[in-house]
Design an enzyme around this catalytic site. Structure first.
Site, PDB file in Angstrom:
ATOM      1  N   GLY A   9       1.009  -0.993  -0.153  1.00 59.13           N
ATOM      2  CA  GLY A   9      -0.197  -0.012   0.233  1.00 59.13           C
ATOM      3  C   GLY A   9       0.779   1.188  -0.045  1.00 59.13           C
ATOM      4  N   LYS A  15      -1.046   0.030   6.348  1.00 57.05           N
ATOM      5  CA  LYS A  15      -0.461  -1.401   5.969  1.00 57.05           C
ATOM      6  C   LYS A  15       0.178  -1.882   7.620  1.00 57.05           C
ATOM      7  CE  LYS A  15       2.933   0.219   3.940  1.00 57.05           C
ATOM      8  NZ  LYS A  15       2.611   1.611   3.922  1.00 57.05           N
ATOM      9  N   ALA A  34      12.493  -5.850  12.341  1.00 57.16           N
ATOM     10  CA  ALA A  34      12.533  -4.335  11.895  1.00 57.16           C
ATOM     11  C   ALA A  34      13.754  -4.178  11.052  1.00 57.16           C
ATOM     12  CB  ALA A  34      12.523  -3.461  12.988  1.00 57.16           C
ATOM     13  N   HIS A  50       5.931   3.732  15.372  1.00 61.07           N
ATOM     14  CA  HIS A  50       5.538   2.369  15.411  1.00 61.07           C
ATOM     15  C   HIS A  50       5.744   1.566  16.456  1.00 61.07           C
ATOM     16  CE1 HIS A  50       4.869   1.673  10.779  1.00 61.07           C
ATOM     17  NE2 HIS A  50       5.098   2.904  10.888  1.00 61.07           N
ATOM     18  N   ARG A  54       2.907  -0.667  19.463  1.00 65.26           N
ATOM     19  CA  ARG A  54       3.047  -2.374  19.610  1.00 65.26           C
ATOM     20  C   ARG A  54       3.119  -2.369  21.157  1.00 65.26           C
ATOM     21  NH1 ARG A  54       6.782  -1.881  15.602  1.00 65.26           N
ATOM     22  NH2 ARG A  54       8.465  -2.244  17.116  1.00 65.26           N
TER      23      ARG A  54
END
Lengths: 167, 167, 167
Positions: A9, A15, A34, A50, A54
């Site tokens: 995407g 995504k 990562a 990000h 998580r």
């Protein structure tokens, strides 16, 4: 059983969130592989955003280049690779053979024992870039996406945070 | 009943024509909420082209910044917001808090009494722009699309003038 | 029976391979109508890569400008036009009336006696280009795609080498 899922995407198309949900659907804890390297402040901020999302179900495994080694080292648990485009960037900037590496990845994925969800980017739907390196990168990213999509059990296009089934 | 429809796509992908058809499908007259500001000659020509296509079933309501106010002022009739990307541009260029405004819009949409069709743009599927502001705008546009898509009853991706169902 | 198929997608999304498969599905030999002009070394390399993949089932018919003439001259066999975006580039760089040519193409396609598969590009899903000519090209490419898609029996979006049905 679906084992390899490719999620592609545009930037900020959701995504990563879709990929995280799909990976944890295979069980927890899951491994976050990562590929990002914090080249500058902007990238450091992006990585931090990000990571903040998580939770404790994730173990982070940072690996900018040896992605196949990272997959082999973490086999047995669900893995999320985020993302192929940064891996390709690292390969190209480091002068590595990205074609050989990409094709080796496509061969390694079907041999994995536990699921792998991979995030990648659509970078080829804009106007032709004036910069030659940008054109080469765009071509390479498109080929890498094709190689991985060909061996994936499922391919998803993220649009506005929503998944569209491609395969 | 479908009340909120988000229509996204690249430039000249036929988004506006699809959106006009869907809006009039809820009844006429409909309100065209125009977020465009005619900053230059090119933008004036683009606005004129869009106006020429619309007929007498439309009432135009121009509002570059207070989109929620425009929605509340026109509730009761079908509305077409064209487009979110220009609204975001106006917010960012004016130094407004686009995150707060975008999240307020996502909260306001489900409270509307009459349908709202919103047009937006896919701007994140090209190569990473060299210009930092362009990268920030691209990120912001992707997030705004996600927020609105999350509350929309229907999300459509326009490709070559044709609608693809996303949600 | 499907006669006119439009295949769109980003760069290196696998459009040409999908288009070649669909064209040969109508029978062989097929005619490859190449609109590319080898302006520079990079383009020559790209043309050579595409030619290497095609086998002896193909007859090449090079035509940078008179696409309708090329279609009429090859009627009776399956045709692959690769690609509309380069044709548009040739029209614009040569100072021709691309709107008239594009609309004439859309009128000529339904009159063809044998199938035509056309490849085109999604160029409008990146950030707004700073270059005015690039913006005009992006607009023109989007309109041309819409005109051809409107008369096509089938429209496919290529993503990571895989076909998504649009129409």
């Amino acid at each position: 059983m679906t084992r390899t899922i490719l999620i592609t995407g545009g930037v900020r198309s959701g995504k990563s969130a879709i990929a995280e949900g799909r990976t944890l659907g295979f069980g927890a804890p899951a491994v976050y592989i990562a590929t990002a390297e914090a080249w500058d402040e902007e990238m450091r901020a992006r990585i931090a955003t990000h990571q903040d999302r998580r939770g404790p179900e994730w173990v982070t495994h940072a690996e900018p280049l040896d992605l196949i080694g990272a997959l082999n080292a973490t086999d047995g648990q669900p893995r999320l690779v985020d993302c192929l485009t940064l891996w390709l960037t690292n390969l190209m900037l480091g002068g590595h053979d990205w074609r050989a590496a990409g094709q080796a990845l496509a061969e390694a994925l079907p041999r994995q024992g536990s699921p792998v969800v991979l995030v990648t980017n659509e970078v080829g739907a804009g106007i032709v870039p004036e910069n030659k390196l940008a054109r080469e990168f765009r071509d390479a990213a498109g080929l890498l996406n094709q190689w991985v999509a060909a061996v994936a059990d499922e391919v998803i296009l993220a649009v506005a945070g929503l998944p569209m089934k491609v395969k």
